[in-house]
Design a protein around this motif. Structure first.
Motif: not given
Length: 286
Positions: A5-9
């Motif tokens: 899961k990628l983190k949001d900027f």
């Protein structure tokens, strides 16, 4: 690592774009600006010079409006030393001060964070005629220039960059044009210039923290990763050596206040190490 899961900027991440004065401004002899080394470089006859460029000097308002339309949150631009101090030192050119004040205010109007680069390849030509960065007097000239910038813009600009791609200037001195006569400096002279730039940068950073305590400042180096061509140990050593000479030789002085030991050994071995005066290493340490 591959993340599931990628983190949001973060919301305050500064998505932006950058330019340099000589690349976009044009107006090379307007409103008191003097020639820089860029203006005096010799270029091939079929290559455009920078006398007009993108005409940003006259079109900055519409340019910044377009930045806002694109959704940019930051605009990194460089200030032309020759617009601020046409003689390299001494009398301040109020027209130059006004122009960059207008650029900064236009950015702030659109909630675009101004990020200022203080030096992007364009030394005043009048200082070049006195030896340029090979002359230790240029160190104090840069400090004087920096002080003028911090006085006039320090209350409005939080983020500052000292010298753009210093490693490019030293490792590829002919990349953006040739000096009059077409002769490039020797490696010995280039690393002496580099040392003087490092001293100037260290002094300016110390001055900045005193004058703009809430701001942030650092170098703008051209860094990259080096990969060995094969798994042969000789290739691994070559990649490591080049990474040190291209990157860490420049970063370590800024970050730790001392030359990388492998890079320094290389400079000494090749007889191209800079001459060090009393107090230089103490200055680099801040």
């Amino acid at each position: 690592m591959h993340y599931s899961k990628l983190k949001d900027f973060p919301q305050n991440f500064l998505w932006g774009a950058s330019t340099s004065a000589y690349q976009v401004e044009g107006a090379i002899d307007e409103d008191g600006k003097s020639p820089s080394i860029i203006d005096m470089y010799e270029h091939p006859s079929d290559v455009a010079d920078f006398s007009v460029a993108s005409d940003h000097y006259h079109r900055y308002k519409e340019d910044i409006a377009l930045f806002a339309e694109m959704g940019l949150k930051a605009y990194r631009f460089s200030i032309a030393w020759t617009r601020i101090l046409p003689n390299g030192t001494g009398k301040v050119n109020e027209k130059g001060i006004e122009f960059y004040n207008n650029v900064i205010d236009e950015c702030l109007k659109y909630n675009i964070e101004p990020v200022v680069t203080m030096y992007h390849f364009d030394l005043p030509y009048c200082l070049e005629e006195k030896g340029g960065w090979l002359n230790r007097d240029t160190i104090e000239a840069f400090v004087e220039y920096a002080k003028v910038l911090f006085i006039h813009y320090g209350s409005k600009v939080k983020y500052w960059l000292t010298i753009n791609e210093q490693n490019t200037m030293i490792l590829h001195p002919g990349a953006i044009g040739l000096p009059k006569g077409g002769k490039l400096p020797s490696k010995k002279d280039l690393y002496q210039q580099n040392h003087h730039m490092m001293l100037a940068q260290a002094k300016v950073m110390k001055l900045f923290h005193n004058m703009v305590p809430e701001g942030k400042i650092g170098p703008a180096l051209n860094l990259t990763a080096m990969y060995p061509a094969t798994c042969n140990p000789n290739d691994a050593i070559a990649a490591h050596n080049w990474e040190v000479l291209r990157c860490w030789n420049f970063v370590d002085v800024c970050a730790f206040g001392k030359y990388h030991p492998l890079a320094w050994s290389y400079l000494k071995d090749r007889n191209i190490a800079p001459e060090i005066q009393d107090g230089d290493f103490e200055t680099l340490k801040g």
